[in-house]
Design a protein around this motif. Structure first.
Motif, PDB file in Angstrom:
ATOM      1  N   ALA A  91       5.485   4.480  -2.896  1.00  0.00           N
ATOM      2  CA  ALA A  91       4.380   5.137  -3.947  1.00  0.00           C
ATOM      3  C   ALA A  91       3.774   6.151  -2.734  1.00  0.00           C
ATOM      4  O   ALA A  91       3.467   6.088  -1.927  1.00  0.00           O
ATOM      5  CB  ALA A  91       3.221   4.321  -4.037  1.00  0.00           C
TER       6      ALA A  91
ATOM      7  N   GLY B  11       0.888   6.766   0.764  1.00  0.00           N
ATOM      8  CA  GLY B  11       0.832   5.620   1.764  1.00  0.00           C
ATOM      9  C   GLY B  11       1.213   6.176   2.817  1.00  0.00           C
ATOM     10  O   GLY B  11       1.532   7.692   3.201  1.00  0.00           O
TER      11      GLY B  11
ATOM     12  N   ALA C  81       3.298   0.728  -2.951  1.00  0.00           N
ATOM     13  CA  ALA C  81       2.317   0.562  -3.359  1.00  0.00           C
ATOM     14  C   ALA C  81       1.477  -1.034  -2.892  1.00  0.00           C
ATOM     15  O   ALA C  81       2.385  -1.624  -3.009  1.00  0.00           O
ATOM     16  CB  ALA C  81       2.086   0.717  -4.866  1.00  0.00           C
TER      17      ALA C  81
END
Length: 379
Positions: free
Chosen positions: A24, A27, A362
């Protein structure tokens, strides 16, 4: 079975890919100091009630010790979020010891990456080496550091034996040797394996001691053997996870013998160059990590709790709070993230500098993956 990489046939090590690695944006995955300490982009700050409750119920009577355990929790959560999540699947009363050990690992792993000069890192690491001896001597003064205070509460009074002292000393000594190389490559792939064994495998062995997982395993010898394989897999893979950070510091952990065999050079890794030669070198190193991971997973049935122990699957965090000791599979849960990284690296044709590898999944995906593995007793 043969595995095709970049048009060249290479022997496959039977990569299993149970689930894709979902990345995701936003990050960051940064391995600093060659190893476990990495910022894994945790969700917004909110201390887990399970972790804080375990500190409150531990044998830490004073506010200073409770604050020290809270510091360990925050440190692991900030720098090694995946291992923080894995620790929550240990029995509640075993978590403080595990978080203190993992915070010790973060402090020593970060020493080289955080220092501006290698000699400063050496000073810090040697301080920790002296601290290890002091922590196992009930008559010695506790070193003035939150992690040291937490470890003293865990190890003193006969709770930390000679083997735990040996594991912790090996972790620091390996990182001292790494700092003394001043950025030079490991000469051989066997040397990189030894580094991973001395650092990450030693950490897992110490965790087996302090969580009681070795004692309650069906075969304690197999538990140690599995810890060696998991530790080598994590340690080797983490040197690849940190390739970008190491390049910024002009350090390269791809061994010299692997570079010689594939035609890659250390300077190419310093410049973050991507070529067939660098990919082949990364493939060679990643394959060794995958071989250790596969060997560890093949031993899963031999390290489950003894049949005389009643064991249920941890469907929730609260369901792992009451067990007398940790399952060895819970200690080895960080291998889940290593397997996901190796799958992602394979999907990107072993380009260790691919932007997709520098983004993490995520938090909810990471949490789900680890929780699902814990429920199934896998790692």
């Amino acid at each position: 079975m043969w595995w095709r990489r970049g048009g060249a046939r290479a022997a496959s090590l039977a990569w299993s890919r149970p689930a894709p690695f979902l990345a995701a944006p936003g990050g960051a995955s940064i391995a600093r100091g060659c190893g476990l300490a990495r910022a894994i982009a945790p969700p917004p700050r909110a201390t887990s009630r399970h972790a804080s409750a375990s500190f409150a119920s531990s044998a830490a009577p004073g506010p200073d010790v409770r604050a020290a355990f809270a510091y360990c929790s925050d440190t692991v959560r900030a720098h090694d979020y995946e291992s923080y999540l894995c620790t929550l699947f240990l029995p509640r009363r075993r978590r403080p010891a595990a978080l203190a050990l993992r915070a010790f690992n973060v402090e020593t792993a970060n020493a080289l990456g955080a220092a501006k000069e290698p000699h400063l890192a050496l000073m810090r690491l040697r301080w920790w080496r002296d601290a290890v001896d002091a922590l196992h001597d009930d008559r010695a003064r506790v070193p003035d550091h939150p992690v040291a205070r937490a470890l003293a509460a865990v190890l003193r009074g006969g709770r930390g034996g000679a083997m735990t002292r040996r594991w912790m000393a090996r972790m620091v000594d390996a990182r001292v040797e790494d700092a003394e190389r001043d950025g030079a490559q490991p000469p051989r792939l066997a040397d990189l394996e030894r580094y991973a064994d001395d650092t990450h495998a030693s950490l897992l062995c110490a965790l087996l001691d302090l969580t009681g997982a070795r004692r309650d395993a069906a075969s304690p010898i197999d538990a140690d053997h599995c810890a060696a394989h998991v530790g080598k897999a994590i340690g080797i893979a983490n040197t690849l996870r940190g390739a970008s950070a190491h390049a910024a510091q002009r350090r390269c952990y791809v061994p010299a013998d692997v570079c010689a065999e594939t035609g890659a050079v250390a300077e190419a890794f310093h410049r973050r160059d991507v070529s067939d030669e660098t990919k082949d070198a990364v493939h060679r190193v990643a394959s060794r990590a995958k071989a250790h991971l596969d060997a560890a997973r093949a031993m899963r049935d031999r390290i489950q709790p003894k049949k005389t122990e009643t064991a249920t699957k941890p469907t929730t965090l609260s369901s792992v709070d009451e067990g007398p000791a940790a399952r060895a599979s819970a200690v080895f849960l960080p291998a889940v993230a290593t397997g996901a990284y190796l799958d992602a690296l394979e999907a990107r044709d072993f380009d260790a500098f691919h932007p997709g590898l520098e983004r993490t999944a995520a938090p909810i995906v990471t949490q789900w993956r680890i929780a699902w593995a814990a429920y199934r007793g896998r790692y």
